[in-house]
Write a protein that holds these residues in place. Structure first.
Motif, short mmCIF file in Angstrom:
data_model
loop_
_atom_site.label_atom_id
_atom_site.label_comp_id
_atom_site.label_asym_id
_atom_site.label_seq_id
_atom_site.Cartn_x
_atom_site.Cartn_y
_atom_site.Cartn_z
N CYS A 126 0.59 52.55 43.04
CA CYS A 126 -0.15 53.82 43.03
C CYS A 126 -0.87 54.08 44.35
O CYS A 126 -1.38 55.19 44.56
CB CYS A 126 -1.09 53.90 41.84
SG CYS A 126 -2.28 52.58 41.70
N LYS B 251 -1.50 53.73 33.94
CA LYS B 251 -1.05 54.88 34.72
C LYS B 251 0.43 55.19 34.47
O LYS B 251 1.12 54.45 33.79
CB LYS B 251 -1.28 54.60 36.21
CG LYS B 251 -2.77 54.54 36.58
CD LYS B 251 -2.98 54.41 38.09
CE LYS B 251 -4.46 54.37 38.44
NZ LYS B 251 -4.70 54.24 39.91
N CYS C 49 -1.81 49.89 36.30
CA CYS C 49 -3.26 50.04 36.53
C CYS C 49 -3.93 50.81 35.39
O CYS C 49 -3.33 51.68 34.79
CB CYS C 49 -3.51 50.79 37.83
SG CYS C 49 -3.07 49.86 39.28
N CYS D 231 2.69 52.64 37.01
CA CYS D 231 2.30 51.26 37.28
C CYS D 231 1.39 50.79 36.15
O CYS D 231 1.09 51.55 35.24
CB CYS D 231 1.58 51.13 38.63
SG CYS D 231 0.01 52.02 38.67
N VAL E 221 -6.35 50.09 41.28
CA VAL E 221 -5.34 50.45 42.27
C VAL E 221 -4.39 49.27 42.51
O VAL E 221 -4.82 48.12 42.48
CB VAL E 221 -6.01 50.81 43.62
CG1 VAL E 221 -4.99 51.30 44.61
CG2 VAL E 221 -7.08 51.85 43.42
N CYS E 222 -3.10 49.55 42.71
CA CYS E 222 -2.16 48.50 43.08
C CYS E 222 -1.24 49.04 44.18
O CYS E 222 -1.41 50.17 44.65
CB CYS E 222 -1.34 48.05 41.88
SG CYS E 222 -0.14 49.28 41.33
#
Ligand code: ADP
Ligand code: MG
Ligand code: ZN
Length: 479
Positions: free
Chosen positions: A42, A21, A26, A24, A38-39
């Motif tokens: 984000c 992304k 991901c 980040c 997802v983290c």
């Protein structure tokens, strides 16, 4: 009724095919169980900080150069503030003040000739997640997998005057992105989305009319229909003495009409300001030049070269360059078999038929150009005949088999040994006295029948040219 002219400007979003992304680590992979890519960054957790993915800048510069833009050297990111449940930070990181690309153009061809469409700007931003409305329970769920996937937004000038021009432009943008490898631009997966801004004015007027915006229409066909509908709606409204209101409308492709979603907000409503969490990005001359030097050959150049250097027909060159997956197959096959025209022929007559019959496109299913080249070479070297070549091609298409192995296993090796072909032909001449008699009496078309019978006798593996030559020889001896 007065004569009206339609004016259209497009905002096209392309999701970039980076691995990760924009801010980040991901994955950007399409699909996946909801909320698995997802983290904390984000999903907008407090206290987290974004880190810019350098690939996004590289892809944006590539796209900008390919679309004839000026590249902004001093870039920064801005926050666009709003409340949307699919973007949990409550702002989108975008570029308002210094978009990375400006003043570009795309040259298109339509039935009324060539035209240049201006590109106002291209900016980098992050995508939002997806809301999934469940009618049965009345609940709405949210999937953040797409949240933070990098986007390029390509904003055109209001230069379009017809749906045909819009489709030609979108096709060219999609091809260019795919050639560059920066986006797969699959409208059905939402990796390319177009917002259509449309207004009408009496033909000859110098001012633009008030526009409406139709967001995220999901296919070229739907875009055409939406444009047609919205144009009629606006003209009817004006003719009845009403006024077009500047608003966002949604196109319902099933019911075929647009309806108002919300009145249009202005930039000031978003309270943009420079994002304090991200450093400015400086693009050096060296960096710019290294990207320019590595740009691949794009569709227009390729098409021209295929015709002038490789001797393809314009039609063949058009079909092949219109699909980047086909370009790859073609170039590999041509390199392998050493004959570009043969490669084009096999692709247009045989391979595309296989794709059509299966109802898919080269993008949907991998086909090895190397193996196509091998099949072509096997045929031109006389190892198998054309018919067996087609059979092998089908097996490669269906099961990605090794062409040579497949030919061996299925006994497809061409019989071009006179000592094997001769007896077969003698037998055919023996059992078909009537056909022979007619041939000798002047009905030369009968040769086709005799070739067919001989080929059958050789179980489809005979060398057709040799069969024909020998048949003619024997028949002339009989006359
Ligand atoms: P906003 O930032 O409010 O979305 P922009 O000025 O950036 O508006 O324009 C968005 C898009 O609308 C651009 O592609 C532009 O070419 C197009 N556009 C602007 N004015 C008109 C108009 N009167 N009719 C049709 N399209 C328009
Ligand atoms: Mg806009
Ligand atoms: Zn993340």
């Amino acid at each position: 009724m007065r004569d009206y002219e339609m004016v259209i400007g497009l905002e096209v979003h392309c999701e970039l095919s980076t691995e990760s992304k924009i801010f980040c680590g991901c994955s950007t992979k399409f699909g996946g169980a909801p909320n698995t890519h997802v983290c904390e960054v984000c999903s907008g957790m407090p206290g987290t900080l974004p880190t810019l993915n350098a690939k996004v800048v590289e892809f944006a510069v590539k796209a900008g150069l390919a679309l004839n833009c000026d590249i902004t050297r001093n870039n920064k990111f801005d926050r666009k503030n709003y409340f949307y449940p699919d973007l949990p930070k409550a702002y989108q990181i975008s570029q308002l003040y210094c978009p990375i690309c400006r003043n570009g153009h795309v040259d298109i061809k339509t039935s009324s000739g060539e035209k240049s469409i201006g590109i106002h700007e291209i900016h980098m931003e992050e995508d939002a997640g997806k809301l999934i409305h469940d009618e049965a329970t009345g609940m709405t769920r949210v999937d953040f997998n797409r949240c933070g996937v990098p986007l390029l937004e390509i904003v055109s000038e209001p230069d379009f005057r017809s749906a045909e021009e819009v489709i030609a432009y979108l096709t060219k943008i999609r091809d260019t992105m795919q050639y560059l490898g920066v986006s797969d631009c699959k409208m059905q997966e939402g990796s390319m989305r177009a917002d259509v801004n449309l207004s009408v004015r009496p033909r000859g007027a110098s001012e633009f009319g008030t526009r409406t915006e139709m967001k995220n229409i999901a296919s070229f066909k739907a875009i055409e229909r939406a444009i047609e509908y919205e144009r009629e709606r606006q003209i009817d409204l004006i003719e009845e003495g009403g006024k077009v209101v500047q608003e966002t409308r949604r196109w319902d492709d099933e019911k075929e009409y647009t309806y108002a979603m919300r009145s249009k907000e202005d930039a000031q409503d978003y309270k943009y300001f420079p994002d304090p969490d991200l450093m400015p990005v400086f693009i050096s001359e060296e960096y710019l030049e290294s990207i320019r030097a590595a740009l691949p050959e794009l569709a227009d150049k390729k098409r021209e070269r295929y015709v002038t250097d490789l001797g393809l027909t314009e039609y063949d060159a058009d079909i092949i360059t219109g699909d980047v997956a086909l370009v790859k197959i073609f170039e590999q096959a041509a390199a392998k078999c050493g004959n570009a025209k043969d490669a084009a022929n096999w692709i247009l007559t045989d391979l595309l038929k296989l794709y059509n019959d299966a109802g898919i496109t080269p993008e949907d299913k991998f086909f090895s150009g190397d193996k196509l080249g091998t099949v072509i070479k096997m045929v031109s070297d006389g190892k198998v005949n054309r018919k067996s070549g087609k059979k092998i091609l089908t097996a490669v298409f269906e099961n990605d088999v090794d062409p040579e192995e497949y030919a061996d296993k299925n006994g497809l090796a061409q019989v071009s040994d006179a000592s094997a072909i001769e007896p077969a032909i003698r037998k055919v001449l023996d059992v078909n006295p009537k056909a022979v008699e007619e041939y000798l009496a002047g009905n030369v078309k009968n040769i086709q029948f005799l070739i067919g019978q001989s080929m059958r006798e050789l179980r489809g593996k005979g060398d057709p040219k040799m069969i024909k030559d020998l048949l003619e020889k024997f028949l002339s001896e009989m006359s």
